[in-house]
Design an enzyme around this catalytic site. Structure first.
Site, mmCIF file in Angstrom:
data_model
loop_
_atom_site.group_PDB
_atom_site.id
_atom_site.type_symbol
_atom_site.label_atom_id
_atom_site.label_comp_id
_atom_site.label_asym_id
_atom_site.label_seq_id
_atom_site.Cartn_x
_atom_site.Cartn_y
_atom_site.Cartn_z
ATOM 1 N N THR B 1 13.162 6.632 -4.311
ATOM 2 C CA THR B 1 11.809 6.985 -4.783
ATOM 3 C C THR B 1 11.899 8.021 -5.900
ATOM 4 O O THR B 1 12.753 8.902 -5.851
ATOM 5 C CB THR B 1 11.002 7.599 -3.618
ATOM 6 O OG1 THR B 1 10.982 6.684 -2.534
ATOM 7 C CG2 THR B 1 9.569 7.916 -4.045
ATOM 8 N N VAL B 30 5.427 -2.154 3.318
ATOM 9 C CA VAL B 30 4.915 -1.229 2.300
ATOM 10 C C VAL B 30 4.978 0.170 2.885
ATOM 11 O O VAL B 30 4.545 0.393 4.021
ATOM 12 C CB VAL B 30 3.462 -1.577 1.920
ATOM 13 C CG1 VAL B 30 2.869 -0.526 0.969
ATOM 14 C CG2 VAL B 30 3.411 -2.961 1.271
ATOM 15 N N ASP B 32 4.799 4.671 2.079
ATOM 16 C CA ASP B 32 3.776 5.669 1.733
ATOM 17 C C ASP B 32 3.389 5.656 0.259
ATOM 18 O O ASP B 32 2.271 6.014 -0.101
ATOM 19 C CB ASP B 32 4.291 7.068 2.102
ATOM 20 C CG ASP B 32 5.510 7.431 1.247
ATOM 21 O OD1 ASP B 32 6.545 6.772 1.390
ATOM 22 O OD2 ASP B 32 5.399 8.327 0.392
ATOM 23 N N THR B 52 8.542 12.092 -1.314
ATOM 24 C CA THR B 52 9.665 11.174 -1.130
ATOM 25 C C THR B 52 10.233 11.407 0.257
ATOM 26 O O THR B 52 10.177 12.516 0.775
ATOM 27 C CB THR B 52 10.775 11.415 -2.184
ATOM 28 O OG1 THR B 52 11.961 10.706 -1.802
ATOM 29 C CG2 THR B 52 11.111 12.876 -2.373
#
Lengths: 166, 140
Positions: B1, B30, B32, B52
Site C-alpha cells: 500500500t 476488498v 480498507d 496502511t
C-alpha cells in the site's frame, strides 16, 4: 509551515535488500508532490502525483508490484479525498489499470458516486479513455515468488506481509 | 500500500491511498483502502490521514477517521496517530502505519509494525525514515 506533503510506502515487513529502493521511492514521491505544491498546484494534484509515482515503482505494493491474489492475479484498490467539500472517489478490485489512483480521482470528478468496483470500474476507465494494460505488466518476479511461497499449506500471508509485532 | 497527505498554500487538504491488497487474498477481496474513513480521510477543518496495514483490522476501527476524531479533541497529529494505532493493536491485535497532517502543516509518520517507509517535504527540507525511530533530513 505550508505547503507540506507526507507519503508512505506501506507498513510491514520490508526485507533488507529492498529497504534502499523503498526509501528512494518515497523520497522521490515526496519531492514530486512538493514540486507541484511549490508550483502553486493543489493538494489533490500533489497527492495524486506522489501516489501515481509509487504505483509505477515496482518496489511498492500498488500498481506495478502489487501483491497477487490467491489465483495469481492483480486486483487493486485506491481512494482520494479532498478536505474542502469532503468529496472523494474510489475504485476497488480493479484490474489491468496502471494507476488506480488516477481512476479514483476521475470517479470523484466525473461521477456522483463514491466508489466503483471490478467490471464497473474497468468499464468507467474505458469510458474515460484510460488505456488498459496487460496484467503481466503489473506482476514482478518478487510478487510472483511471494505468491508461490504463500500457497504452501502452512503459510501465513498476513504475517509474511505485516511482519511480527513492532 | 502507498499513500500521501498534503496541505497546499491555500490551506486545502487532500489524501490519496492505493494498494494491491493482501498477499494471496481471495478473488474479489476488498480491504480498507477504498473505504472512506478507513484507507484515508481529509477534512480542511481537522486534517488528513492515509493508512496502511492489515485492511480487515483498519476497517474495524475506521483508523483514518478515528485519528481525526482525536485531533478534533485537541491531540496533535503525532499523539492522535499513536492513539489510533494503539487502539487497533489493543482491540484487534493488528499492526499498521499512517501519515497524518493538520491544517497548520504539522505532520506525523507513525507505525506499530517494525517498518514503514515514509518521506515528507516541507520548507525545502526532505525528511524520511523506514525503521522505528529513524528520521533523516536533507535539503531539497
Amino acid at each position: 509551515m505550508l505547503p507540506v506533503v507526507v507519503v508512505h510506502g506501506g507498513a510491514g515487513h520490508i526485507p533488507k535488500e529492498r529497504a534502499e529502493r523503498s526509501t528512494s521511492g518515497v523520497c522521490s514521491a515526496a519531492r514530486a508532490g512538493y514540486a507541484i505544491l511549490r508550483g502553486g498546484g493543489s493538494s489533490m494534484d500533489a497527492v495524486v502525483e506522489a501516489v501515481a509515482l509509487m504505483e509505477d515503482n515496482p518496489a511498492f505494493n500498488a500498481g506495478c508490484g502489487s501483491v497477487l491474489n490467491i489465483k495469481g492475479e492483480v486486483e487493486m484498490d485506491a481512494i482520494v479525498m479532498e478536505g474542502k467539500t469532503l468529496a472523494s472517489g474510489a475504485v476497488s478490485a480493479v484490474r489491468n489499470i496502471a494507476n488506480p489512483v488516477r481512476l479514483a480521482r476521475l470517479v470523484m470528478d466525473k461521477t456522483s458516486h463514491a466508489c466503483l468496483t471490478a467490471e464497473g470500474a474497468n468499464l468507467f476507465a474505458r469510458q474515460m479513455g484510460i488505456p488498459e494494460v496487460p496484467m503481466e505488466s503489473l506482476i514482478t518476479d518478487y510478487s510472483r515468488m511471494r505468491w508461490k511461497k504463500n500457497l504452501e499449506p502452512n503459510a501465513n500471508p498476513v504475517e509474511c506481509q505485516m511482519g511480527k509485532t513492532g | 500500500t502507498v499513500g500521501a497527505v498534503a496541505v497546499d498554500a491555500e490551506g486545502n487538504i487532500a489524501c490519496a491511498t492505493s494498494t494491491g491488497g493482501m498477499l494471496n487474498k481471495m478473488e474479489g477481496r476488498v480491504g480498507d483502502t477504498p473505504c472512506i474513513g478507513s484507507g484515508g480521510y481529509a477534512d480542511n477543518e481537522v486534517g488528513a490521514v492515509s493508512t496502511t496495514g492489515h485492511g480487515e483490522a483498519i476497517m474495524k476501527v475506521t483508523l483514518a477517521r478515528l485519528i481525526l476524531f482525536h485531533m478534533e479533541q485537541g491531540k496533535s497529529a503525532e499523539e492522535a496517530s499513536d492513539l489510533g494505532l494503539a487502539y487497533m493493536k489493543s482491540r484487534v491485535n493488528s499492526l499498521g502505519g499512517v501519515v497524518t497532517v493538520d491544517p497548520r502543516g504539522c505532520w506525523a509518520a507513525r507505525f506499530s509494525s517494525r517498518q514503514m517507509s515514509w518521506a515528507a517535504a516541507q520548507r525545502d527540507t526532505l525528511h524520511h525514515g523506514l525503521r522505528s525511530g529513524e528520521h533523516f533530513t536533507q535539503s531539497i
